[in-house]
Enzyme design. Structure first.
Site: not given
Length: 445
Positions: A159-161
């Site tokens: 998730i995210c970066a």
């Protein structure tokens, strides 16, 4: 008619269609179940109960963390998957088990990543954050674990970066539809990149940020345990799709703090609800508030309701030396009971009220304010298991209720709304919207 909680593999959901899919589950129409009593666990990992010889073994999940890991993503994943019944191991990729997350929250892992190298996991789930995602990327043991996970067709997610910063250099995104945080989206292979809140593609699940972590974690829970379990966990988390009733405000006043940086005190205890604590801390620190986490226990380290170990900044006795613009009480059944016994906290809350400063409660901690007579003539909301018992003026159904200098919320999944409402009152709508954008969270109208 089939009611699918979350997308099946190889399904792409745009932010709009993702919400529409979730809306097929009538959470708003279902009265949330009363929260189960949560008691602290002896260790961070959950030992499986004694089982019969032919019993199905527990689902094992690895959540690695490192310096700069996004705390909301890590803690929400851990909480949701444990609620679903998974045996979650939190492993540090750093030399020490205590890890400082991106927003400054200190989390103590269960074990070192090297202890996991020979284990088989049903799921490896990578939280994002920077430099957390890079710290995960640079961990050779984790790379081998995750690569083997992909090669043997077991579930993995990021998730995210993390999809762009961690999985891409490892070569684990090939021929899979993926998404990630908007700040890293251009790093993804153009043909396979999809702007969506959730992407499930042949064993890999990805999502863009803290504000989409509930969708991400519930999708992982559904893939591990099935739709009915994911649905039940969503109900326990108080997840609803209606934003029309997000915040109600009465007796509106300006939260005047002058020109100084607002000081926010968050007391915690064994059994405090980690989602309440971490979400409020993370979001208020993103907004540049000075947030102080204070333990009412004899030690700084606190074991939260679902087994996450959080290290406070100070002990509650040291909080007496300063004046705080806000005092926010997190929920959690056991944690609320322990907070209510702190004489120092009682004194601080009494002074907060008598001087007209701001105070608030989330989830079951409304009971503390009720016991101290701090809800008199006030409208409030709380977890459904306690709201009707402690306040004649309880507002059921609202995610957040503000009455003058008091702010309250139901808890768990509403903690994001709660924290952003505080940001809006302290700093204005502009900053609240900016913080929400960084979270990849749709700010309520």
């Amino acid at each position: 008619m089939s009611l699918l909680l979350l997308p099946q593999p190889s399904t792409t959901l745009s932010p709009v269609t993702a919400s529409a899919a979730a809306a097929r589950i009538p959470f708003a129409a279902v009265k949330p179940r009363r929260q189960r009593a949560l008691t602290p666990k002896a260790t961070l990992s959950i030992s499986p109960p004694a089982t019969a010889p032919n019993a199905i073994p527990p689902k094992k999940v690895l959540v690695p963390i490192g310096l700069g890991t996004e705390e909301m993503e890590a803690v929400i994943m851990i909480h949701v998957l444990r609620r679903a019944g998974a045996e979650v191991t939190v492993a540090s990729v750093e030399p020490l088990l205590q890890v400082e997350a991106a927003g400054g929250t200190k989390i103590v892992a269960d074990t070192d990543i090297s202890a996991c190298s020979d284990q088989i996991f049903d799921l490896v789930a990578l939280p994002g954050g920077m430099p957390g995602s890079a710290r995960l990327r640079d961990c050779e043991v984790l790379r081998k674990i995750t690569s083997k996970q992909a090669e043997e067709n077991r579930l993995y997610g990021a998730i995210c970066a993390a999809p762009a910063v961690t999985l891409l250099p490892w070569g684990l995104l090939k021929k899979k539809k993926i998404t990630c945080h908007p700040a890293f989206f251009d790093s993804l292979p153009t043909f396979w990149a999809v702007k969506s809140n959730l992407q499930v593609s042949r064993g890999l699940t990805t999502s863009p940020g803290p504000g989409t972590t509930y969708q991400f974690a519930l999708s992982l829970a559904e893939q591990l345990f099935g739709e009915s379990v994911a649905r039940e966990v969503a109900e326990l988390l108080l997840i609803r799709t209606d934003d029309d009733n997000a915040t109600k405000e009465f007796n509106k006043v300006e939260w005047s703090i002058g020109h100084h940086t607002p000081s926010v005190l968050i007391p915690i205890a064994h059994g405090s609800e980690e989602i309440d604590v971490v979400t409020v801390v993370d979001i208020l620190r993103r907004a540049k508030a000075n947030v102080i986490v204070a333990s009412v226990e004899k030690s700084l380290e606190v074991l939260a309701s679902q087994g996450t170990k959080i290290v406070a900044d100070i002990l509650i006795r040291d909080a007496q030396e300063s004046t705080h613009d806000l005092i926010i009480l997190p929920g959690g059944t056991t944690g609320t009971q322990k907070l209510s016994k702190s004489r120092i906290l009682k004194k601080l809350l009494k002074e907060q009220n008598s001087t007209g400063r701001i105070y608030g409660a989330i989830c079951s901690s409304l009971a503390i304010l009720h016991k101290q007579g701090l809800l008199k003539d006030k409208r409030a909301t709380a977890h459904p298991s306690v709201s009707d018992k402690v306040n004649d003026e309880a507002i059921n159904g609202a995610k957040v209720v503000i009455d003058g200098n008091l702010i309250t919320s139901e808890g768990l999944a509403t903690a994001t709304y709660f924290a952003l409402a505080i940001v809006s009152k302290l700093f204005g709508n502009g900053r609240a919207r900016s913080v929400a954008k960084g979270l990849v969270f749709e700010y309520p109208k």
